[in-house]
Design a protein around this motif. Structure first.
Motif, PDB file in Angstrom:
ATOM      1  N   VAL A 242     -41.805  24.966  14.304  1.00 14.98           N
ATOM      2  CA  VAL A 242     -41.701  24.473  15.584  1.00 14.98           C
ATOM      3  C   VAL A 242     -40.657  24.575  16.371  1.00 14.98           C
ATOM      4  CG1 VAL A 242     -42.470  22.860  16.961  1.00 14.98           C
ATOM      5  CG2 VAL A 242     -43.861  23.011  15.115  1.00 14.98           C
ATOM      6  N   VAL A 243     -39.581  24.332  15.782  1.00 15.45           N
ATOM      7  CA  VAL A 243     -38.427  24.217  16.581  1.00 15.45           C
ATOM      8  C   VAL A 243     -37.784  25.683  16.606  1.00 15.45           C
ATOM      9  CG1 VAL A 243     -36.109  23.650  16.643  1.00 15.45           C
ATOM     10  CG2 VAL A 243     -37.780  21.858  16.045  1.00 15.45           C
TER      11      VAL A 243
ATOM     12  N   ALA B 114     -29.234  22.878  10.697  1.00 16.89           N
ATOM     13  CA  ALA B 114     -28.669  24.172  10.306  1.00 16.89           C
ATOM     14  C   ALA B 114     -29.296  25.313  11.119  1.00 16.89           C
ATOM     15  CB  ALA B 114     -28.981  24.480   8.930  1.00 16.89           C
ATOM     16  N   LEU B 115     -30.473  25.235  11.586  1.00 15.66           N
ATOM     17  CA  LEU B 115     -31.203  26.266  12.377  1.00 15.66           C
ATOM     18  C   LEU B 115     -30.609  26.286  13.794  1.00 15.66           C
ATOM     19  CD1 LEU B 115     -33.568  28.182  12.508  1.00 15.66           C
ATOM     20  CD2 LEU B 115     -34.935  26.365  13.758  1.00 15.66           C
ATOM     21  N   LEU B 116     -30.376  25.071  14.336  1.00 19.57           N
ATOM     22  CA  LEU B 116     -29.605  24.896  15.681  1.00 19.57           C
ATOM     23  C   LEU B 116     -28.256  25.156  15.712  1.00 19.57           C
ATOM     24  CD1 LEU B 116     -31.644  21.969  17.010  1.00 19.57           C
ATOM     25  CD2 LEU B 116     -32.157  24.351  17.451  1.00 19.57           C
ATOM     26  N   PHE B 117     -27.632  24.822  14.566  1.00 17.54           N
ATOM     27  CA  PHE B 117     -26.019  24.735  14.421  1.00 17.54           C
ATOM     28  C   PHE B 117     -25.648  25.649  13.028  1.00 17.54           C
ATOM     29  CE2 PHE B 117     -27.213  20.692  16.561  1.00 17.54           C
ATOM     30  CZ  PHE B 117     -26.738  21.012  17.502  1.00 17.54           C
ATOM     31  N   PRO B 118     -25.568  26.814  13.286  1.00 16.01           N
ATOM     32  CA  PRO B 118     -25.096  27.833  12.186  1.00 16.01           C
ATOM     33  C   PRO B 118     -23.816  27.458  11.811  1.00 16.01           C
ATOM     34  CG  PRO B 118     -25.122  28.963  14.494  1.00 16.01           C
ATOM     35  CD  PRO B 118     -25.873  27.614  14.626  1.00 16.01           C
TER      36      PRO B 118
ATOM     37  N   SER C 212     -40.864  11.303  -2.591  1.00 16.74           N
ATOM     38  CA  SER C 212     -42.204  10.891  -1.914  1.00 16.74           C
ATOM     39  C   SER C 212     -42.209  11.670  -0.858  1.00 16.74           C
ATOM     40  CB  SER C 212     -42.068   9.536  -1.289  1.00 16.74           C
ATOM     41  OG  SER C 212     -40.966   9.352  -0.653  1.00 16.74           O
ATOM     42  N   PHE C 213     -43.521  11.616  -0.034  1.00 18.32           N
ATOM     43  CA  PHE C 213     -44.043  12.430   1.237  1.00 18.32           C
ATOM     44  C   PHE C 213     -42.873  12.207   2.352  1.00 18.32           C
ATOM     45  CE2 PHE C 213     -45.876  12.423   5.388  1.00 18.32           C
ATOM     46  CZ  PHE C 213     -46.126  13.714   5.460  1.00 18.32           C
ATOM     47  N   LYS C 214     -42.404  10.878   2.323  1.00 16.36           N
ATOM     48  CA  LYS C 214     -41.263  10.418   3.274  1.00 16.36           C
ATOM     49  C   LYS C 214     -39.923  11.358   2.845  1.00 16.36           C
ATOM     50  CE  LYS C 214     -38.491   6.649   4.951  1.00 16.36           C
ATOM     51  NZ  LYS C 214     -38.122   5.193   4.855  1.00 16.36           N
ATOM     52  N   ASP C 215     -39.578  11.373   1.767  1.00 16.81           N
ATOM     53  CA  ASP C 215     -38.427  11.998   1.365  1.00 16.81           C
ATOM     54  C   ASP C 215     -38.641  13.651   1.660  1.00 16.81           C
ATOM     55  OD1 ASP C 215     -37.396   9.879  -0.001  1.00 16.81           O
ATOM     56  OD2 ASP C 215     -38.610  10.400  -1.835  1.00 16.81           O
ATOM     57  N   ALA C 216     -40.050  14.159   1.581  1.00 18.78           N
ATOM     58  CA  ALA C 216     -39.690  15.518   1.726  1.00 18.78           C
ATOM     59  C   ALA C 216     -39.927  15.947   3.231  1.00 18.78           C
ATOM     60  CB  ALA C 216     -41.401  15.838   1.263  1.00 18.78           C
ATOM     61  N   MET C 217     -40.564  14.995   4.354  1.00 20.02           N
ATOM     62  CA  MET C 217     -40.524  15.144   5.398  1.00 20.02           C
ATOM     63  C   MET C 217     -39.026  14.974   5.912  1.00 20.02           C
ATOM     64  SD  MET C 217     -43.538  16.285   6.229  1.00 20.02           S
ATOM     65  CE  MET C 217     -43.166  16.071   8.299  1.00 20.02           C
ATOM     66  N   LEU C 218     -38.353  14.077   5.549  1.00 20.14           N
ATOM     67  CA  LEU C 218     -37.011  13.783   5.997  1.00 20.14           C
ATOM     68  C   LEU C 218     -36.080  15.072   5.897  1.00 20.14           C
ATOM     69  CD1 LEU C 218     -36.513   9.882   5.453  1.00 20.14           C
ATOM     70  CD2 LEU C 218     -36.791  11.205   7.862  1.00 20.14           C
ATOM     71  N   VAL C 219     -36.226  15.312   4.411  1.00 18.01           N
ATOM     72  CA  VAL C 219     -35.482  16.454   4.044  1.00 18.01           C
ATOM     73  C   VAL C 219     -35.555  17.997   4.606  1.00 18.01           C
ATOM     74  CG1 VAL C 219     -34.658  17.559   1.843  1.00 18.01           C
ATOM     75  CG2 VAL C 219     -34.869  15.291   1.608  1.00 18.01           C
ATOM     76  N   GLY C 220     -36.971  17.944   4.703  1.00 18.33           N
ATOM     77  CA  GLY C 220     -37.360  19.181   5.510  1.00 18.33           C
ATOM     78  C   GLY C 220     -37.166  19.283   6.967  1.00 18.33           C
ATOM     79  N   SER C 221     -37.225  18.218   7.712  1.00 16.99           N
ATOM     80  CA  SER C 221     -36.816  18.211   9.064  1.00 16.99           C
ATOM     81  C   SER C 221     -35.263  18.344   9.219  1.00 16.99           C
ATOM     82  CB  SER C 221     -37.096  16.907   9.681  1.00 16.99           C
ATOM     83  OG  SER C 221     -38.634  16.759   9.566  1.00 16.99           O
ATOM     84  N   SER C 222     -34.526  18.059   8.082  1.00 12.77           N
ATOM     85  CA  SER C 222     -33.249  18.202   8.213  1.00 12.77           C
ATOM     86  C   SER C 222     -32.733  19.684   8.267  1.00 12.77           C
ATOM     87  CB  SER C 222     -32.233  17.372   7.176  1.00 12.77           C
ATOM     88  OG  SER C 222     -32.584  18.119   5.866  1.00 12.77           O
ATOM     89  N   GLN C 223     -33.591  20.658   7.916  1.00 11.62           N
ATOM     90  CA  GLN C 223     -33.091  21.897   8.032  1.00 11.62           C
ATOM     91  C   GLN C 223     -33.040  22.539   9.509  1.00 11.62           C
ATOM     92  OE1 GLN C 223     -35.491  24.343   4.610  1.00 11.62           O
ATOM     93  NE2 GLN C 223     -36.884  22.889   5.608  1.00 11.62           N
TER      94      GLN C 223
END
Length: 276
Positions: free
Chosen positions: A106-107, A167-171, A153-164
């Motif tokens: 989305v971002v 890197a997308l915004l700040f190469p 857990s699901f929470k772990d995956a969402m937090l870790v996945g969202s942290s990407q």
């Protein structure tokens, strides 16, 4: 004429393969290398080329973790047919990876002009390298390293996945660095954090590469440089993955922190002196 030659594609493919999964920022290193070779870092063809050769690195992950991926995907399909299979961790993990990829998609689509424009600056890369180093060091110190891969857990995956998104915004921040740091803060051990980073990177980076393929070819980058760069990226990335998993099993991330700070300061110096 291709925006990138075959020789340049070999160099960039090797840089991509070495740095994609190390927490040092592949995007940052690619932009630095492009700058040193006189390649315009904000050119559409160059941006597209960088995204496409990431597919070679992702292919290396698919091959290296082939058995794990087959196990997880098989569990997902079994769970779609059989409700009793839905309690299996692998079935849940497959859904977690899918859901955790949505925020970066989305971002990425919403901020594409910004990502390919002002944020593609080498000044941003230099600053992000240094700031990301501080985050990584703090995460490694804060984390208790007590949770394994089966404890995610699901929470772990969402937090870790969202942290990407960082890197997308700040190469220069590094996708691997952001995801591993987040996983460490959540108390995953270093090997579990690294493996989770790999799995979450598969859909995000593959999607980015396929999305950019048309633009890369249409903007002047030839098919041969793309093929060569992707192939080199695959070979080098495979070796890099194997080395990283052995390294994090016995060492902290301090070596990467120090390296990133040195590269960031060096880049600031080169930009300030007008060399880049």
């Amino acid at each position: 004429m291709s925006a990138i030659s075959v020789g340049q594609a070999v160099v960039l493919g090797a840089v991509e393969g070495v740095t994609e999964f190390l927490p040092v920022s592949s995007t940052g290193h690619l932009k630095i290398t492009e700058g040193l070779m006189g390649i315009p870092v904000d050119d559409n063809a160059v941006v597209g080329f960088s995204a496409v050769i990431q597919v070679g690195a992702i292919a290396a992950v698919l091959v290296y973790f082939f058995k794990d991926i087959v196990r997880i995907v098989s569990a997902w399909f079994r769970g779609l047919r059989d409700p009793e299979e839905r309690y299996h961790h692998d079935y849940k993990f497959a859904w977690w990876v899918i859901c955790a990829t949505i925020p970066i998609v989305v971002v990425g689509l919403a901020a594409k002009p910004l990502i390919e424009g002002p944020l593609a600056s080498l000044w941003v890369v230099a600053g992000s390298l240094i700031v990301g180093s501080g985050v990584m060091w703090a995460a490694d110190q804060m984390g208790r390293h007590k949770r394994g891969e089966d404890d995610t857990s699901f929470k772990d995956a969402m937090l870790v996945g969202s942290s990407q998104i960082l890197a997308l915004l700040f190469p220069g921040f590094s996708r691997s660095g952001a995801t591993m740091s987040t996983a460490l803060i959540l108390d995953l051990d270093r090997v579990a954090a690294t493996r989770l980073s790999f799995f979450l990177g598969i859909p995000a980076l593959t999607g980015a590469g396929l999305y950019e393929l048309k633009d890369a070819l249409g903007s002047g980058t030839g098919a041969l440089p793309l093929a060569v760069g992707t192939a080199v990226s695959f070979l080098v990335a495979y070796a890099s993955i194997a080395w990283l998993l052995r390294f994090v099993a016995k060492h902290s991330f301090n070596a990467f922190v120090i390296y990133r700070i040195i590269v960031g300061l060096l880049l600031f110096g080169l930009l300030g002196a007008g060399v880049l």
